[in-house]
Design an enzyme around this catalytic site. Structure first.
Site, short mmCIF file in Angstrom:
data_model
loop_
_atom_site.label_atom_id
_atom_site.label_comp_id
_atom_site.label_asym_id
_atom_site.label_seq_id
_atom_site.Cartn_x
_atom_site.Cartn_y
_atom_site.Cartn_z
N GLU A 197 12.87 5.39 5.25
CA GLU A 197 13.61 4.21 5.74
C GLU A 197 13.93 3.28 4.59
O GLU A 197 15.05 2.84 4.43
CB GLU A 197 12.74 3.40 6.71
CG GLU A 197 12.06 4.21 7.75
CD GLU A 197 11.03 3.40 8.49
OE1 GLU A 197 11.13 3.32 9.71
OE2 GLU A 197 10.11 2.83 7.84
N VAL A 239 0.85 -1.20 0.00
CA VAL A 239 0.00 0.00 0.00
C VAL A 239 0.88 1.25 0.00
O VAL A 239 0.67 2.19 -0.78
CB VAL A 239 -0.97 0.01 1.20
CG1 VAL A 239 -1.66 1.36 1.34
CG2 VAL A 239 -2.01 -1.10 1.06
#
Lengths: 500, 500
Positions: A293, A272
């Site tokens: 990240e 998603v």
């Protein structure tokens, strides 16, 4: 083989340390704390943990370790070791199904930590001492320094604080990956100084990890690939969430609350999140930057479409196709991608300074804007909080996305009260579902409740939510019917649906 | 009067702007957003809000404002305006009983915000535009700059972003207070640079607030004192919490997890926090520093006993006796105390860099270490989250203290599930009650539950907590009986006690 070794392990003193994975795995004893490279799931060691699991199975021994990683790792580490019952304690994040099941049946003790906390907790002596660090690398320099592979994670702090180090040289990754990493380790307080990242493109450290050569006890050669899955086609729900996100961002620019090229973007891990970030490819935005990240496939799309100038993260979490694409154009991508230790990619200091726009996925959101990111029905660990707290808490704008329902409509993602709270009402600024956008900035709880229910809830649950949030409650600040607040979850567990 | 004016308002162009509080209050219109100085409750404007309330009462007009402050303010502002129904929206923190009652009956919309967020949210345009800033000051410089009084709070950002400014010159504070403030304002992303505080004693800004002279519409002379209450005598429960805290800190030093002079200390606001910090006076520690929000009376004790070398905060929240003591030795104390804007005192960047030890008070803690700081029984706002999240989330060690019971034993502060979550299990490292210490670092939820119940719960509730946390649940990660999790709170609301 000899040429490869000469090319990959430039320090000849290390050549004596080369051994088989099984020999290296024999260094691991019951009760040890093992800390590894690896981040969602890229750059984790594979050969040694596989050999360890093999040894445990073959010899029928009872061997349990504490396992610390950067974030989630692949089946060769979490899966193999969980299946042979070799993990006693696990931190800070996981996504592997066998590991998750053992956590949820109580067999593995799991510590679900903010990713930015791990290196500091190790450095400060708050966790059990690391006996062995196992680290995937692409090469060793003439000085004996380590060049990591597809992630940086907590590797520098693990190496510095481990008693011994095992290196897996993974020949699947081209040597040309060298130079993508930026290794910086903060000092301990009271000697810590500002982290000098002022823009996402700033390189502040070295491209290798320094290590004392006598710590290195074994070097193992491997060519096992990272086990990142291919992303599914973007479905209609994800597309609508992405469209809503872009509408929101455009509106912020129109209202001068964001510059035209926005501010650095962070996006969580998973399909998603990848789809939502990918939605920017077709947007009118350009000159974007990423301070996140994970570098997922969508980031390559954004670089290829000239939307993104620089992407900073802690891992190359690319699907097999994405990784092939990356390696086929490595010079181009390496120029635009920086991998940092997760304490820097997720640093509260840097995130607040840069003004990162955080976009993370929620399991559920309650009517006052509290978010559950971790425990389904408050009691079943999904993955973990990961870096979502690091970013949310310090973002310029913190955004959560979730489809308005799950399990074919049997679960409403908008609930009266979250069954577990990972991000509080104080931290969550924008909620986006396929139904719409709830902008919670500057709203009181009772104003938030109306906006969340009306803009984000699925039509099937809107009336029930409005009924819960009745007129009587509307007269107060935060209100709950304490005997009903968790009844939706209880109903689902009892009847298989949240619907009455 | 004239001498005083010449001394206090050195810029003569400003003399024409001197007017009565009632004249200044007439500038405030229905629907305006008013942002004021003031922090827990020190340095807030008093004469103008009192005059405004007087005018509303006398004229019987319907006038409602949005009121933004640094943190809590005194009766002359929150109390007077709440009682005449003049507050529509209030942020980010409050403690005044009439204001709280109107929040809890739904008459005032309250936004309970992290204190470090407010200046940025104003700067970024996330909140309604500030029409008038009302600021208490001790003097105005020749250049027309403002020297604040007993707090700094959000005053610099409010002044910069307000349409108009009203200054209350408070002659109760000696001019010698000048020099205690350190005014620094970060730029907006993407132009923000590191905040250069490397140690608690670093001064990085100016001792005054710059302002464009044409913004200043009124200057009012006042001598109303801050309404800080005298602290009660330290009771036995607080003393035992303080003792437990000091034992914990000594043990950390013995185990080399903290330096001998500790790291900078933060302590929440209020009598318990004051008592706990004051406990350090009799400890063996020395060479301490404080990097906190509020400077309460206990800090003067710590300075006088040569325990503390430097104390940095955002306000002098001293009792009348404490303030007298401060003013009698102002040169000595001014050398050891710095007042900063709350976005700097509470900066995640600085807190994590310095390695601050955070000590905040909880309303309740659940068996997994989640903390409720704000809403009694999940539904009745007490004060607000204040800076507890700013510090907890970025502390070197985050500590929460709470007596194990409240309401004469009818409420257990250790509960199965918090009725409102302000600090998640991921953030809370140490819980201290008068019963003992629960050190949660490196523990899984099921390990945390045992330590919290056994070390911190009151004996009257221990069995019931252990019963809730039954053996069956012990087999999982985080477990809750969803139909029982909030039953203790529900029972209290129904029967007046959490006891069965």
């Amino acid at each position: 083989m000899k040429t490869m070794i000469m090319e990959r392990i430039k320090n000849k003193d290390y050549h004596d340390k080369i051994m088989s994975a099984m020999e290296a795995a024999a260094l691991i004893k019951d009760g040890m704390t093992i800390a590894t490279s690896g981040f969602t799931p890229a750059g984790y060691p594979k050969a040694v943990p596989k050999a360890l699991a093999e040894r445990i199975k073959r010899e029928g021994i009872d061997l349990k370790i504490n396992l610390y990683t950067g974030a989630s790792v692949g089946d060769e580490l979490d899966g193999e070791l969980a299946r042979v019952g070799a993990i006693k304690k696990r931190l800070p994040y996981q996504t592997q199904s066998d590991c998750r099941n053992k956590i949820n049946c109580g067999e593995i003790d799991y510590i679900d930590m903010h990713l930015s906390h791990v290196s500091d907790f190790v450095r400060y002596g708050f966790l059990s001492k690391i006996d062995i660090a196992i680290v995937e690398a692409i090469a060793i320099t003439e000085e004996g320094y380590i060049i990591p592979s597809t992630s940086l994670g907590n590797t520098p702090a693990f190496i510095e604080n481990a008693e011994l180090v095992i290196i897996e040289i993974n020949t699947r990754h081209p040597k040309e990956l060298e130079g993508i990493h930026d290794v910086y380790q903060p000092l301990k307080p009271p000697n810590r100084i500002p982290i000098p990242v002022i823009t996402p493109k700033d390189r502040i450290g070295e491209t290798y990890i320094k290590v004392s050569p006598d710590k290195i006890k074994a070097i193992v050669i491997s060519d096992i690939p990272d086990s990142v899955k291919e992303f599914p086609e973007i479905d209609e729900i994800s597309q609508r969430m992405a469209d809503n996100l872009i509408d929101f961002l455009e509106n912020e620019v129109d209202n001068k609350r964001l510059p035209e090229n926005l501010l650095p973007l962070q996006s969580g891990v998973g399909a998603v999140a990848n789809a939502v970030l990918g939605g920017l490819v077709k947007s009118k935005f350009s000159g974007l930057s990423i301070y996140s990240e994970v570098i997922q496939d969508s980031v390559l799309d954004l670089i290829d479409s000239d939307k993104v100038n620089i992407a900073s993260g802690s891992s190359l979490t690319l699907s097999p196709k994405g990784l092939e694409r990356f390696y086929n154009n490595i010079a181009k991508y390496k120029d635009k991608i920086i991998l940092r230790p997760q304490e820097i990619s997720n640093s509260p200091e840097v995130i607040r300074r840069l003004g990162v726009i955080s976009m993370n996925t929620a399991i559920e959101v309650d009517i006052y804007g509290d978010v559950n990111s971790t425990n389904i029905m408050g009691t079943k660990m999904m993955n973990g909080i990961g870096g979502s707290g690091d970013f949310t808490r310090n973002a310029y704008i913190s955004i959560f996305t979730t489809p308005s329902t799950a399990k074919g409509g049997k679960i409403s993602s908008i609930v009266p009260l979250v069954s577990h709270c990972d991000h509080t009402e104080h931290d969550v600024q924008v909620v986006i579902t396929e139904q719409g956008v709830a902008d919670l900035r500057g709203l009181s709880p009772k104003e938030k409740a109306k906006v969340i229910i009306n803009n984000c809830a699925h039509p099937d649950y809107k009336d029930a939510l409005l009924e819960y949030y009745s007129n009587e409650m509307n007269q107060c600040h935060i209100s709950h019917k304490l005997n009903e607040a968790l009844s939706w979850h209880y109903r689902f567990l009892s009847t298989g649906t949240m619907k009455k």
